[in-house]
Design a protein around this motif. Structure first.
Motif, PDB file in Angstrom:
ATOM      1  N   GLU A   1     -30.181 -35.754  77.751  1.00 52.49           N
ATOM      2  CA  GLU A   1     -30.151 -37.169  77.386  1.00 52.49           C
ATOM      3  C   GLU A   1     -31.025 -38.010  78.322  1.00 52.49           C
ATOM      4  O   GLU A   1     -31.737 -38.916  77.879  1.00 52.49           O
ATOM      5  CB  GLU A   1     -28.711 -37.701  77.402  1.00 52.49           C
TER       6      GLU A   1
ATOM      7  N   ARG B   1     -26.763 -35.466  67.671  1.00 56.54           N
ATOM      8  CA  ARG B   1     -26.299 -36.853  67.750  1.00 56.54           C
ATOM      9  C   ARG B   1     -27.308 -37.733  68.474  1.00 56.54           C
ATOM     10  O   ARG B   1     -27.550 -38.884  68.099  1.00 56.54           O
ATOM     11  CB  ARG B   1     -24.950 -36.909  68.467  1.00 56.54           C
TER      12      ARG B   1
ATOM     13  N   SER C   1     -29.013 -40.932  66.677  1.00 56.19           N
ATOM     14  CA  SER C   1     -28.787 -42.267  67.260  1.00 56.19           C
ATOM     15  C   SER C   1     -30.105 -42.927  67.659  1.00 56.19           C
ATOM     16  O   SER C   1     -30.216 -44.159  67.646  1.00 56.19           O
ATOM     17  CB  SER C   1     -27.845 -42.174  68.463  1.00 56.19           C
ATOM     18  N   SER C   2     -31.119 -42.113  67.997  1.00 54.32           N
ATOM     19  CA  SER C   2     -32.408 -42.676  68.418  1.00 54.32           C
ATOM     20  C   SER C   2     -33.104 -43.409  67.273  1.00 54.32           C
ATOM     21  O   SER C   2     -33.946 -44.270  67.505  1.00 54.32           O
ATOM     22  CB  SER C   2     -33.320 -41.574  68.969  1.00 54.32           C
ATOM     23  N   TRP C   3     -32.755 -43.066  66.018  1.00 55.90           N
ATOM     24  CA  TRP C   3     -33.365 -43.728  64.865  1.00 55.90           C
ATOM     25  C   TRP C   3     -32.935 -45.190  64.766  1.00 55.90           C
ATOM     26  O   TRP C   3     -33.617 -46.005  64.151  1.00 55.90           O
ATOM     27  CB  TRP C   3     -32.979 -43.003  63.575  1.00 55.90           C
ATOM     28  N   PHE C   4     -31.793 -45.508  65.358  1.00 55.99           N
ATOM     29  CA  PHE C   4     -31.232 -46.858  65.221  1.00 55.99           C
ATOM     30  C   PHE C   4     -31.211 -47.615  66.551  1.00 55.99           C
ATOM     31  O   PHE C   4     -30.621 -48.681  66.646  1.00 55.99           O
ATOM     32  CB  PHE C   4     -29.797 -46.765  64.679  1.00 55.99           C
ATOM     33  N   LYS C   5     -31.872 -47.059  67.548  1.00 54.87           N
ATOM     34  CA  LYS C   5     -31.788 -47.614  68.900  1.00 54.87           C
ATOM     35  C   LYS C   5     -33.140 -48.126  69.362  1.00 54.87           C
ATOM     36  O   LYS C   5     -34.167 -47.503  69.093  1.00 54.87           O
ATOM     37  CB  LYS C   5     -31.291 -46.508  69.851  1.00 54.87           C
TER      38      LYS C   5
ATOM     39  N   THR D   1     -34.254 -39.988  76.967  1.00 54.46           N
ATOM     40  CA  THR D   1     -34.299 -41.445  77.135  1.00 54.46           C
ATOM     41  C   THR D   1     -35.535 -41.858  77.928  1.00 54.46           C
ATOM     42  O   THR D   1     -36.204 -42.841  77.575  1.00 54.46           O
ATOM     43  CB  THR D   1     -33.015 -41.945  77.838  1.00 54.46           C
TER      44      THR D   1
ATOM     45  N   HIS E   1     -24.288 -41.224  77.745  1.00 45.45           N
ATOM     46  CA  HIS E   1     -22.948 -40.830  77.303  1.00 45.45           C
ATOM     47  C   HIS E   1     -22.498 -39.453  77.768  1.00 45.45           C
ATOM     48  O   HIS E   1     -21.322 -39.227  78.038  1.00 45.45           O
ATOM     49  CB  HIS E   1     -22.868 -40.888  75.771  1.00 45.45           C
TER      50      HIS E   1
ATOM     51  N   LYS F   1     -25.127 -46.637  79.488  1.00 46.11           N
ATOM     52  CA  LYS F   1     -25.151 -46.172  78.103  1.00 46.11           C
ATOM     53  C   LYS F   1     -25.543 -44.699  77.984  1.00 46.11           C
ATOM     54  O   LYS F   1     -25.762 -44.210  76.876  1.00 46.11           O
ATOM     55  CB  LYS F   1     -26.093 -47.052  77.279  1.00 46.11           C
TER      56      LYS F   1
END
Length: 250
Positions: free
Chosen positions: A190, A233, A237-241, A194, A181, A179
């Motif tokens: 990234e 991005r 995206s981290s807000w929903f992951k 992460t 990207h 995952k």
């Protein structure tokens, strides 16, 4: 296989550097293995590695050949999976062109193995600006790119784009590598972001970055713009992951 330390070196047209970097690493008092990920270099880089592998460094020099330029990020992901499969404990990223000094490898290893950090980063900016032989424009671009990443993501690092690193095995086992990207410059950001969001301990170790003397740089404007817009991005995206948490150490 007793050695638990391995360095992943991605290559594309590095015939001027590859033998020297391999010999320099193997001459260090600390034992490291090396995994070369070569993206079909037309200059014969892989042939040089195969010769050294067969004649001198059997059992500690390894090569994965890929067809064509598939990107820095995918090279490292391929390498990470290979190293986990072969049970290495400390997995390094390093360039082939001596911009990363092999003599700094034991310091990165110490930060993880002895000092208890999960990721050690060879940082150009943690103690001032430690870059040699770069044009001033590139120094400023790199420095402010790291500050920009810090501002957008909240990542508490001075050198978020650094590519000289040591991971403990459990970081790479925790992160879902499929995952990740980004493939170019933003891959480094990234992976650090992460690692941070998963709750791992990160240490910046000051190093001096020296611009390559031989061969040609693989940096491009497209790679840099990927990082510029990619971090936005990444943050959104981290807000929903939901990020996996490290397993407790034994």
């Amino acid at each position: 296989m007793e050695c638990k330390n391995i360095i992943i070196i991605p290559t594309y047209n590095e015939k001027e550097n590859i033998e020297n970097i391999i010999r320099t690493v193997f001459a260090l008092p600390t034992e490291f293995h090396i995994l070369i990920i070569d993206d079909g270099s037309p200059d014969g880089t892989a042939a040089i590695v195969k010769k050294l592998q067969k004649n001198e460094f059997t059992g500690k020099l390894f090569l994965v050949e890929r067809q064509g330029k598939l990107g820095l990020g995918t090279a490292y992901i391929t390498g990470f999976k290979w190293c986990i499969e072969h049970s290495y404990d400390y997995i390094f990223e390093m360039d082939a062109d001596f911009s990363h000094n092999p003599n700094d490898l034991p310091r990165l290893l110490k930060a993880c193995k002895e000092d208890g950090y999960d990721l050690a980063i060879g940082s150009r900016y943690v103690s001032g600006v430690n870059v040699v032989n770069w044009p001033m424009g590139r120094v400023l671009m790199s420095y402010f790119a790291s500050r920009y990443v810090q501002f957008i993501t909240g990542l508490p690092l001075r050198d978020s784009t650094a590519g000289f690193k040591c991971y403990s095995r459990r970081v790479l086992e925790t992160i879902d590598l499929d995952k990740i990207h980004f493939k170019g410059y933003a891959f480094q950001i990234e992976m650090k972001f992460t690692t941070y969001k998963c709750g791992f301990k990160i240490k910046e170790v000051p190093v001096i970055f020296v611009n390559r003397e031989l061969g040609t740089s693989k940096m491009s404007g497209g790679i840099f713009s990927e990082a510029l817009f990619g971090v936005i991005r990444l943050k959104i995206s981290s807000w929903f992951k939901k990020y996996p948490k490290p397993k407790a150490t034994e």
